[in-house]
Design a protein around this motif. Structure first.
Motif, PDB file in Angstrom:
ATOM      1  N   ASN A 194       3.075   4.310   1.447  1.00 43.33           N
ATOM      2  CA  ASN A 194       2.221   3.233   1.809  1.00 43.33           C
ATOM      3  C   ASN A 194       2.014   2.352   0.611  1.00 43.33           C
ATOM      4  O   ASN A 194       2.196   2.424  -0.310  1.00 43.33           O
ATOM      5  N   GLY A 195       2.370   1.087   1.159  1.00 41.57           N
ATOM      6  CA  GLY A 195       2.349  -0.102   0.160  1.00 41.57           C
ATOM      7  C   GLY A 195       3.778  -0.767  -0.321  1.00 41.57           C
ATOM      8  O   GLY A 195       3.736  -1.434  -1.160  1.00 41.57           O
ATOM      9  N   LYS A 196       4.802  -0.062   0.264  1.00 44.38           N
ATOM     10  CA  LYS A 196       6.247  -0.353  -0.276  1.00 44.38           C
ATOM     11  C   LYS A 196       6.329  -2.197  -0.188  1.00 44.38           C
ATOM     12  O   LYS A 196       6.568  -2.613  -1.058  1.00 44.38           O
ATOM     13  N   THR A 197       6.287  -2.259   1.311  1.00 40.53           N
ATOM     14  CA  THR A 197       6.535  -3.928   1.397  1.00 40.53           C
ATOM     15  C   THR A 197       5.561  -4.670   0.929  1.00 40.53           C
ATOM     16  O   THR A 197       5.947  -5.992   0.126  1.00 40.53           O
ATOM     17  N   THR A 198       4.195  -4.537   0.952  1.00 41.26           N
ATOM     18  CA  THR A 198       3.248  -5.158   0.173  1.00 41.26           C
ATOM     19  C   THR A 198       3.573  -5.424  -1.418  1.00 41.26           C
ATOM     20  O   THR A 198       3.666  -6.453  -1.938  1.00 41.26           O
ATOM     21  N   THR A 199       3.838  -3.993  -2.232  1.00 42.21           N
ATOM     22  CA  THR A 199       4.032  -4.261  -3.453  1.00 42.21           C
ATOM     23  C   THR A 199       5.478  -5.012  -3.662  1.00 42.21           C
ATOM     24  O   THR A 199       5.619  -5.702  -4.611  1.00 42.21           O
TER      25      THR A 199
ATOM     26  N   MET B 223       2.391  -8.606   9.876  1.00 38.88           N
ATOM     27  CA  MET B 223       1.956  -7.574  10.426  1.00 38.88           C
ATOM     28  C   MET B 223       1.330  -6.505   9.708  1.00 38.88           C
ATOM     29  O   MET B 223       1.124  -5.253   9.809  1.00 38.88           O
ATOM     30  N   ARG B 224       0.990  -6.848   8.222  1.00 37.90           N
ATOM     31  CA  ARG B 224       0.255  -6.161   7.252  1.00 37.90           C
ATOM     32  C   ARG B 224      -0.897  -6.515   7.284  1.00 37.90           C
ATOM     33  O   ARG B 224      -1.250  -7.664   6.259  1.00 37.90           O
ATOM     34  N   PHE B 225      -1.945  -6.106   7.899  1.00 39.72           N
ATOM     35  CA  PHE B 225      -3.519  -6.640   7.769  1.00 39.72           C
ATOM     36  C   PHE B 225      -3.308  -7.981   7.761  1.00 39.72           C
ATOM     37  O   PHE B 225      -4.200  -8.789   7.183  1.00 39.72           O
TER      38      PHE B 225
ATOM     39  N   ASN C  47      -3.718  -8.036  12.656  1.00 41.80           N
ATOM     40  CA  ASN C  47      -2.781  -7.329  13.067  1.00 41.80           C
ATOM     41  C   ASN C  47      -2.159  -6.633  11.829  1.00 41.80           C
ATOM     42  O   ASN C  47      -1.476  -6.889  10.916  1.00 41.80           O
ATOM     43  N   ASP C  48      -2.400  -5.167  11.972  1.00 36.53           N
ATOM     44  CA  ASP C  48      -1.973  -4.487  10.864  1.00 36.53           C
ATOM     45  C   ASP C  48      -1.084  -3.280  11.601  1.00 36.53           C
ATOM     46  O   ASP C  48      -1.007  -2.093  11.322  1.00 36.53           O
ATOM     47  N   ALA C  49      -0.406  -3.561  12.631  1.00 41.32           N
ATOM     48  CA  ALA C  49       0.395  -2.793  13.395  1.00 41.32           C
ATOM     49  C   ALA C  49       1.827  -2.461  13.090  1.00 41.32           C
ATOM     50  O   ALA C  49       2.729  -2.248  14.043  1.00 41.32           O
ATOM     51  N   TYR C  50       2.345  -3.154  12.040  1.00 46.98           N
ATOM     52  CA  TYR C  50       3.802  -2.648  11.869  1.00 46.98           C
ATOM     53  C   TYR C  50       4.135  -1.289  11.918  1.00 46.98           C
ATOM     54  O   TYR C  50       4.989  -0.871  12.250  1.00 46.98           O
ATOM     55  N   ASN C  51       3.161  -0.587  11.232  1.00 44.08           N
ATOM     56  CA  ASN C  51       3.415   0.834  11.081  1.00 44.08           C
ATOM     57  C   ASN C  51       1.898   1.477  10.667  1.00 44.08           C
ATOM     58  O   ASN C  51       0.823   0.738  10.490  1.00 44.08           O
ATOM     59  N   ALA C  52       1.886   2.826  10.724  1.00 40.63           N
ATOM     60  CA  ALA C  52       0.682   3.444  10.409  1.00 40.63           C
ATOM     61  C   ALA C  52       1.052   4.742   9.774  1.00 40.63           C
ATOM     62  O   ALA C  52       1.670   5.520  10.368  1.00 40.63           O
TER      63      ALA C  52
HETATM   64  N1  LIG Z   1      -1.718   2.214  -1.472  1.00 41.11           N
HETATM   65  C1  LIG Z   1      -1.914   2.195  -0.296  1.00 41.11           C
HETATM   66  N2  LIG Z   1      -2.872   3.117   0.306  1.00 41.11           N
HETATM   67  C2  LIG Z   1      -3.323   2.983   1.656  1.00 41.11           C
HETATM   68  N3  LIG Z   1      -2.858   1.920   2.435  1.00 41.11           N
HETATM   69  C3  LIG Z   1      -2.074   0.982   1.968  1.00 41.11           C
HETATM   70  C4  LIG Z   1      -1.629   1.207   0.598  1.00 41.11           C
HETATM   71  N4  LIG Z   1      -0.875  -0.039   0.340  1.00 41.11           N
HETATM   72  C5  LIG Z   1      -0.772  -0.897   1.514  1.00 41.11           C
HETATM   73  N5  LIG Z   1      -1.597  -0.007   2.474  1.00 41.11           N
HETATM   74  C6  LIG Z   1      -1.586  -0.437   3.805  1.00 41.11           C
HETATM   75  O1  LIG Z   1      -0.545   0.099   4.468  1.00 41.11           O
HETATM   76  C7  LIG Z   1       0.140  -0.335   5.721  1.00 41.11           C
HETATM   77  C8  LIG Z   1       1.595  -0.785   5.304  1.00 41.11           C
HETATM   78  O2  LIG Z   1       1.696  -1.471   4.339  1.00 41.11           O
HETATM   79  P1  LIG Z   1       3.307  -1.903   3.774  1.00 41.11           P
HETATM   80  O3  LIG Z   1       3.801  -2.092   4.964  1.00 41.11           O
HETATM   81  O4  LIG Z   1       3.026  -2.529   2.669  1.00 41.11           O
HETATM   82  O5  LIG Z   1       3.508  -0.204   3.529  1.00 41.11           O
HETATM   83  P2  LIG Z   1       5.006   0.495   3.566  1.00 41.11           P
HETATM   84  O6  LIG Z   1       5.103   1.549   2.701  1.00 41.11           O
HETATM   85  O7  LIG Z   1       6.181  -0.469   3.572  1.00 41.11           O
HETATM   86  O8  LIG Z   1       4.886   1.037   5.102  1.00 41.11           O
HETATM   87  P3  LIG Z   1       6.182   1.496   6.209  1.00 41.11           P
HETATM   88  O9  LIG Z   1       6.715   2.463   5.225  1.00 41.11           O
HETATM   89  O10 LIG Z   1       5.259   2.011   7.324  1.00 41.11           O
HETATM   90  O11 LIG Z   1       6.848   0.261   6.396  1.00 41.11           O
HETATM   91  C9  LIG Z   1      -0.612  -1.651   5.746  1.00 41.11           C
HETATM   92  O12 LIG Z   1      -1.990  -1.598   6.414  1.00 41.11           O
HETATM   93  C10 LIG Z   1      -1.439  -1.842   4.205  1.00 41.11           C
HETATM   94  O13 LIG Z   1      -2.583  -2.534   3.991  1.00 41.11           O
END
Ligand SMILES: Nc1ncnc2c1ncn2[C@@H]1O[C@H](COP(=O)(O)OP(=O)(O)OP(=O)(O)O)[C@@H](O)[C@H]1O
Ligand SMILES: CC(=O)N[C@H]1[C@@H](OP(=O)(O)OP(=O)(O)OC[C@H]2O[C@@H](n3ccc(=O)[nH]c3=O)[C@H](O)[C@@H]2O)O[C@H](CO)[C@@H](O)[C@@H]1O[C@H](C)C(=O)N[C@@H](C)C(=O)N[C@H](CCC(=O)N[C@@H](CCC[C@@H](N)C(=O)O)C(=O)O)C(=O)O
Ligand SMILES: C[C@@H](N)C(=O)N[C@H](C)C(=O)O
Length: 452
Positions: free
Chosen positions: A116-121, A315-317, A330-335
């Motif tokens: 989780n958090g790849k795109t956000t980070t 679509m990330r929160f 809208n936190d619906a990109y993925n879960a």
């Molecule tokens: N460290 C974390 N722990 C739990 N949830 C997180 C964390 N970082 C981000 N999120 C939440 O996870 C969801 C996806 O965030 P993000 O798209 O940044 O992750 P991702 O790893 O790219 O996801 P995916 O692989 O599904 O695309 C969002 O709801 C975000 O708020």
């Protein structure tokens, strides 16, 4: 210009046409429908189409050279001088070209993976790096064996920092991406449950994410979630930075405070930061970005300014307004179970709403763990939530568990998006907050569109 056909001919030596000429290539495309100027068309064989069937359209749309599977017939319309580079596999060729171009430009490369958090980070890191360096970063979620090479091949020749999101759903995928990208710095954001259907266990997920080190150059550092026991094997390794909330981490995060529109925190050196995201997990994501910025000699003041100007992928929160001024998240990109629980925890802490509604859908790719993981979502749903709507066979388990808890939450399960959207009508007003969260395959944005 990216490179010339002459440069390509030093990599793929089996070709026809006038490849030795310095025909300039401005971009690499894999979709013939993309209008381009002097592009290299690389046809990919996909689940629904074979890109090789669309070379004429690519040619008409601006392609001036192509990489071609040597076992496929070359159409007769192509001029004899048109450069055609023959390969065994065009996807591998795309990846090989990206690897060569990464070496040619040789920016500082930062790779990010995790459950989780790849795109956000990635967005946070890109934001701080752009403050001081010419930076190129993954667009949206282009993070797989096609998306990452395309990202590398879209990099300007003057790029100083390249920020790459690395996704996976099986063993070996991160290794392949890491060996293309050759990251100087790498981040493993966390180990959750995403794609556990294919990895078998969280231990398997940790093993797959750890593949990111296979391509690392040794010039930088690996940053990890220091609180994750499944990553403890890295604790004794050189050039590893542990970020987390527990005492003893290399970079400790303290005093996390979540307000209406940001999350504040203090690092062990006493510096305070704030990020325009909600949730303690974002303090960790931002700490990865802050730590990398310091390693890249970016001033703390500049770092905070960059965090504040974050451009987060949609679509990330994502807070949006709907009909009758209802507040929609809208936190619906993925879960995943981890990210769904994190989102619910944030909603529970948000003030200013008389009604809080959770609209939850299936979390896919959980395999045999699906029911227990969905039921575990109920553990974080208490009477601070007013209403729970669910859609999907798996999400029904959440609904049943919460209903059995008899904690005052109004629970309803729906069979279709239309029925669920209709069920929301009653609640659409300025005092209501609605969270939408489900896996990509559920396409919850289609429900959100019905209440905007
Ligand atoms: N460290 C974390 N722990 C739990 N949830 C997180 C964390 N970082 C981000 N999120 C939440 O996870 C969801 C996806 O965030 P993000 O798209 O940044 O992750 P991702 O790893 O790219 O996801 P995916 O692989 O599904 O695309 C969002 O709801 C975000 O708020
Ligand atoms: C190959 C490709 O890009 N396909 C995209 C295409 O799909 P479509 O079904 O239409 O075509 P095909 O794939 O069958 O076509 C093959 C090629 O033919 C081209 N073509 C087709 C028609 C035509 O008239 N002319 C043509 O030239 C076509 O362009 C193909 O190149 O369109 C879809 C709709 O836009 C795209 O969704 C599809 O993209 C695929 C899924 C893809 O992988 N795209 C990458 C660029 C990408 O990075 N996409 C990300 C999502 C990545 C992802 O899911 N990541 C996972 C983790 C990694 C898991 C890994 N195991 C995996 O399976 O991906 C995650 O959890 O984050 C994105 O879209 O955001
Ligand atoms: C595309 C794939 N990697 C993914 O994210 N799958 C989720 C679980 C989905 O398709 O819903």
């Amino acid at each position: 210009m990216l490179f010339t056909t002459n440069w390509i001919s030093t990599i793929f030596r089996n070709y026809s046409g006038v490849a030795e000429d310095t025909i300039q290539i401005n971009e690499v495309v894999t979709d013939s429908r993309t209008r381009s100027s002097k592009s290299l068309f690389i046809p990919i064989v996909g689940e629904n189409f074979d890109g090789h069937d669309f070379i004429k359209q690519a040619f008409d749309n601006g392609a001036v050279a192509t990489i071609w599977n040597k076992n496929k017939e070359l159409p007769s319309f192509l001029p004899t001088e048109f450069p055609v580079f023959f390969v065994d596999d065009t996807l591998r060729a795309l990846q090989g070209l990206a690897a060569a171009y990464r070496k040619e430009i040789d920016p500082v490369v930062i790779g990010i993976t995790g459950s989780n958090g790849k795109t956000t980070t990635k967005d946070l890191i890109a934001s701080v790096m752009k403050s001081s360096y010419k930076t190129h970063a993954t667009n949206g979620n282009f993070n797989n064996e096609i998306g990452l090479p395309l990202t590398v091949l879209a990099m300007d020749r003057k790029t100083e920092v390249l920020v790459l999101e690395m996704g996976m759903s099986n063993f070996g995928e991160i290794e392949r991406l890491s060996k293309i990208a050759l990251p100087d710095y790498a981040v493993i954001t966390n180990i959750g449950e995403s794609h556990i259907e294919y990895l078998g266990s969280r231990e398997g997920i940790a093993k797959a994410k750890s593949e990111i080190v296979t391509g690392m150059t040794g010039n930088g550092y690996l940053l990890i979630d220091g609180d994750e026991p499944l990553l403890s094997a890295f604790h004794s390794k050189d050039r590893v930075i542990r970020c987390g909330f527990n005492t003893g981490n290399t970079v400790e995060i303290n005093q996390v405070k979540i307000s209406q529109d940001h999350t504040g925190f203090v690092l062990a050196d006493g510096a305070s930061y704030s990020v325009p995201l909600l949730g303690s997990h974002h303090a960790l994501n931002a700490t990865f970005a802050i730590t990398l910025a310091k390693l890249m000699s970016i001033d703390s003041g500049v770092i905070q300014q960059a965090l504040s100007s974050l451009q987060l992928t949609s679509m990330r929160f994502e807070m949006v307004s709907g009909r009758n001024d209802v507040s929609i998240i809208n936190d619906a990109y993925n879960a995943s179970p981890t990210s769904m629980k994190a989102a619910i925890d944030v909603v529970k802490q948000m003030s200013g709403f008389s009604t809080k509604i959770l609209v939850l859908g299936d979390i896919l790719e959980l395999g045999e763990h699906a029911q227990s993981f969905h039921e575990s979502i109920a553990d974080v749903i208490d009477d601070s939530v007013s209403v729970l709507f669910t859609l999907g066979d798996q999400a029904k388990s959440i609904n049943k568990k919460v209903t059995a808890m008899e904690n005052g939450v109004v629970c309803k399960h729906f069979s279709t998006k239309e029925e669920l959207a209709h069920g929301l009508e009653f609640y659409l007003n300025k005092d209501t907050l609605v969270l939408f969260k489900a896996s990509r395959g559920m396409q919850f944005e289609k429900i959100i569109d019905k209440i905007k």
